[in-house]
Write a protein that holds these residues in place. Structure first.
Motif, mmCIF file in Angstrom:
data_model
loop_
_atom_site.group_PDB
_atom_site.id
_atom_site.type_symbol
_atom_site.label_atom_id
_atom_site.label_comp_id
_atom_site.label_asym_id
_atom_site.label_seq_id
_atom_site.Cartn_x
_atom_site.Cartn_y
_atom_site.Cartn_z
ATOM 1 N N VAL A 159 0.816 -1.347 0.026
ATOM 2 C CA VAL A 159 -0.101 0.098 0.020
ATOM 3 C C VAL A 159 0.860 1.127 -0.001
ATOM 4 C CG1 VAL A 159 -1.542 1.420 1.462
ATOM 5 C CG2 VAL A 159 -2.114 -1.183 1.156
ATOM 6 N N LEU A 160 1.948 1.232 0.887
ATOM 7 C CA LEU A 160 2.767 2.352 0.672
ATOM 8 C C LEU A 160 3.589 2.597 -0.553
ATOM 9 C CD1 LEU A 160 4.184 2.032 4.566
ATOM 10 C CD2 LEU A 160 2.575 3.509 3.783
ATOM 11 N N GLU A 161 4.025 1.653 -1.080
ATOM 12 C CA GLU A 161 4.692 1.338 -2.214
ATOM 13 C C GLU A 161 3.800 2.043 -3.499
ATOM 14 O OE1 GLU A 161 6.908 -1.318 -5.679
ATOM 15 O OE2 GLU A 161 6.219 -2.310 -3.698
ATOM 16 N N LEU A 162 2.427 1.778 -3.414
ATOM 17 C CA LEU A 162 1.608 2.153 -4.485
ATOM 18 C C LEU A 162 1.292 3.895 -4.185
ATOM 19 C CD1 LEU A 162 -0.790 -0.621 -4.527
ATOM 20 C CD2 LEU A 162 0.569 -0.213 -6.293
ATOM 21 N N ALA A 163 1.192 4.080 -2.838
ATOM 22 C CA ALA A 163 1.141 5.455 -2.645
ATOM 23 C C ALA A 163 2.280 6.356 -3.164
ATOM 24 C CB ALA A 163 0.906 5.681 -1.092
ATOM 25 N N LEU A 164 3.541 5.733 -2.717
ATOM 26 C CA LEU A 164 4.645 6.498 -3.279
ATOM 27 C C LEU A 164 4.460 6.608 -4.884
ATOM 28 C CD1 LEU A 164 7.080 4.787 -0.764
ATOM 29 C CD2 LEU A 164 6.564 7.211 -0.808
ATOM 30 N N GLU A 165 4.146 5.725 -5.636
ATOM 31 C CA GLU A 165 4.351 5.633 -6.630
ATOM 32 C C GLU A 165 3.447 6.572 -7.424
ATOM 33 O OE1 GLU A 165 3.195 1.601 -8.367
ATOM 34 O OE2 GLU A 165 5.292 0.876 -7.830
ATOM 35 N N VAL A 166 2.155 6.869 -7.061
ATOM 36 C CA VAL A 166 1.251 7.854 -7.436
ATOM 37 C C VAL A 166 1.782 9.299 -7.019
ATOM 38 C CG1 VAL A 166 -0.371 8.003 -5.513
ATOM 39 C CG2 VAL A 166 -1.102 8.216 -7.861
ATOM 40 N N VAL A 167 2.388 9.435 -5.971
ATOM 41 C CA VAL A 167 3.007 10.683 -5.539
ATOM 42 C C VAL A 167 4.216 11.130 -6.570
ATOM 43 C CG1 VAL A 167 4.775 11.485 -3.767
ATOM 44 C CG2 VAL A 167 2.607 10.746 -3.105
ATOM 45 N N GLN A 168 5.060 10.059 -6.938
ATOM 46 C CA GLN A 168 5.817 10.303 -8.003
ATOM 47 C C GLN A 168 5.367 10.679 -9.186
ATOM 48 O OE1 GLN A 168 8.382 6.713 -7.189
ATOM 49 N NE2 GLN A 168 10.012 7.803 -6.026
ATOM 50 N N LEU A 169 4.785 9.865 -9.688
ATOM 51 C CA LEU A 169 3.981 9.979 -10.990
ATOM 52 C C LEU A 169 3.269 11.405 -11.157
ATOM 53 C CD1 LEU A 169 2.978 8.548 -13.524
ATOM 54 C CD2 LEU A 169 0.660 7.812 -12.532
ATOM 55 N N LYS A 170 2.673 11.886 -10.242
ATOM 56 C CA LYS A 170 2.071 12.966 -10.196
ATOM 57 C C LYS A 170 3.040 14.339 -9.901
ATOM 58 C CE LYS A 170 -1.970 11.464 -10.817
ATOM 59 N NZ LYS A 170 -2.796 11.888 -12.169
ATOM 60 N N GLY A 171 4.184 14.080 -9.505
ATOM 61 C CA GLY A 171 5.058 14.958 -9.326
ATOM 62 C C GLY A 171 5.133 15.868 -7.935
ATOM 63 N N LYS A 172 4.560 15.152 -6.923
ATOM 64 C CA LYS A 172 4.109 15.643 -5.668
ATOM 65 C C LYS A 172 5.410 15.540 -4.862
ATOM 66 C CE LYS A 172 -0.047 16.714 -6.854
ATOM 67 N NZ LYS A 172 -1.475 15.923 -6.130
ATOM 68 N N LYS A 173 5.426 16.493 -3.657
ATOM 69 C CA LYS A 173 6.491 16.310 -2.784
ATOM 70 C C LYS A 173 6.283 15.695 -1.599
ATOM 71 C CE LYS A 173 9.549 18.243 -5.235
ATOM 72 N NZ LYS A 173 10.980 17.489 -5.509
ATOM 73 N N SER A 174 4.792 15.272 -1.260
ATOM 74 C CA SER A 174 4.520 14.665 0.146
ATOM 75 C C SER A 174 3.336 13.974 -0.161
ATOM 76 C CB SER A 174 4.009 15.796 1.088
ATOM 77 O OG SER A 174 2.979 16.433 0.635
ATOM 78 N N ILE A 175 3.015 12.950 0.791
ATOM 79 C CA ILE A 175 2.183 11.895 0.746
ATOM 80 C C ILE A 175 1.215 12.006 1.671
ATOM 81 C CG2 ILE A 175 3.422 10.291 2.395
ATOM 82 C CD1 ILE A 175 2.627 8.011 0.411
ATOM 83 N N GLY A 176 -0.261 12.288 1.184
ATOM 84 C CA GLY A 176 -1.229 12.497 2.018
ATOM 85 C C GLY A 176 -2.116 11.461 2.267
#
Length: 217
Positions: A159-176
């Motif tokens: 779950v954390l890996e998938l969250a990180l992937e979408v953060v990176q894909l979207k170019g965000k700097k933090s995970i919410g």
């Protein structure tokens, strides 16, 4: 960064060359990882943990301050983003506390789901409630303190890996919290029957939730 890579490799009767072949890297890279000369990428860290069927935090070791500080700092260093949002940190704290309260040795996706509902002001809680979630979470003055430090199960790590992937894909700097919820939904829609059943038990419209998340993340 200290790590247990050599210990785990030897435990599985692998040479550095063997491990290098498994990971698709050079033997020199494996030696560098083991010696701490350089750190693996996010993808490589997850690949190593997956190969040995352990959590990332069981491979890479930080000098402890307290459990949550160590957890956050580890993710900052290895996972390539600046910070969790404060609400995401609270969700993770609650999930760990919930696993501890239930005397579970690992944080499971159901504990993460409870963590995402613990604060009704979060994006994740509002989305879940708007799509049928009926579970009420009881909180107290200590709900968002670090009361336990159970490890994450392989499913929760995913779950954390998938969250990180979408953060990176979207170019965000933090995970919410919305990114953590994204990871839970992705897992439920792929191959996690237990998590899918959990969503169904609380009458959540996964398709509608997925569409709203796609616009939110």
């Amino acid at each position: 960064m200290k790590n247990r890579l050599k210990e785990l490799r030897q435990l599985h009767s692998l040479s550095q060359a063997d491990l290098a072949r498994e990971l698709g890297v050079s033997r020199q890279a494996v030696n560098g990882f083991e010696s701490g000369k350089f750190d693996p990428s996010l993808d490589m860290a997850f690949k190593i943990a997956s190969l040995f069927n352990v959590a990332i935090e069981d491979v890479f070791i930080n000098e402890a301050k307290n459990s949550m500080q160590t957890f956050v700092e580890r993710f900052k260093k290895y996972f390539g983003f600046e910070r969790f949002s404060s609400k995401a940190i609270n969700a993770i704290k609650f999930a760990r506390n919930e696993a501890t309260r239930l005397q579970k040795s690992q944080v499971e996706p159901e504990h993460l789901l409870a963590g995402l509902l613990a604060d009704p002001t979060t994006t994740s809680a509002r989305l879940l409630q708007a799509n049928g979630m009926t579970l009420n979470i009881e909180i107290n003055d200590h709900s968002f303190e670090s009361l336990g430090n159970p490890r994450f199960s392989p499913e929760s790590n995913l779950v954390l890996e998938l969250a990180l992937e979408v953060v990176q894909l979207k170019g965000k700097k933090s995970i919410g919290t919305e990114h953590l919820l994204w990871g839970l939904v992705r897992l439920a829609q792929t191959d996690n029957t237990a998590l899918s059943d959990l969503f169904q038990r609380y009458y959540i419209d996964l398709e509608a939730l997925n569409n709203q998340l796609a616009e939110t993340v």
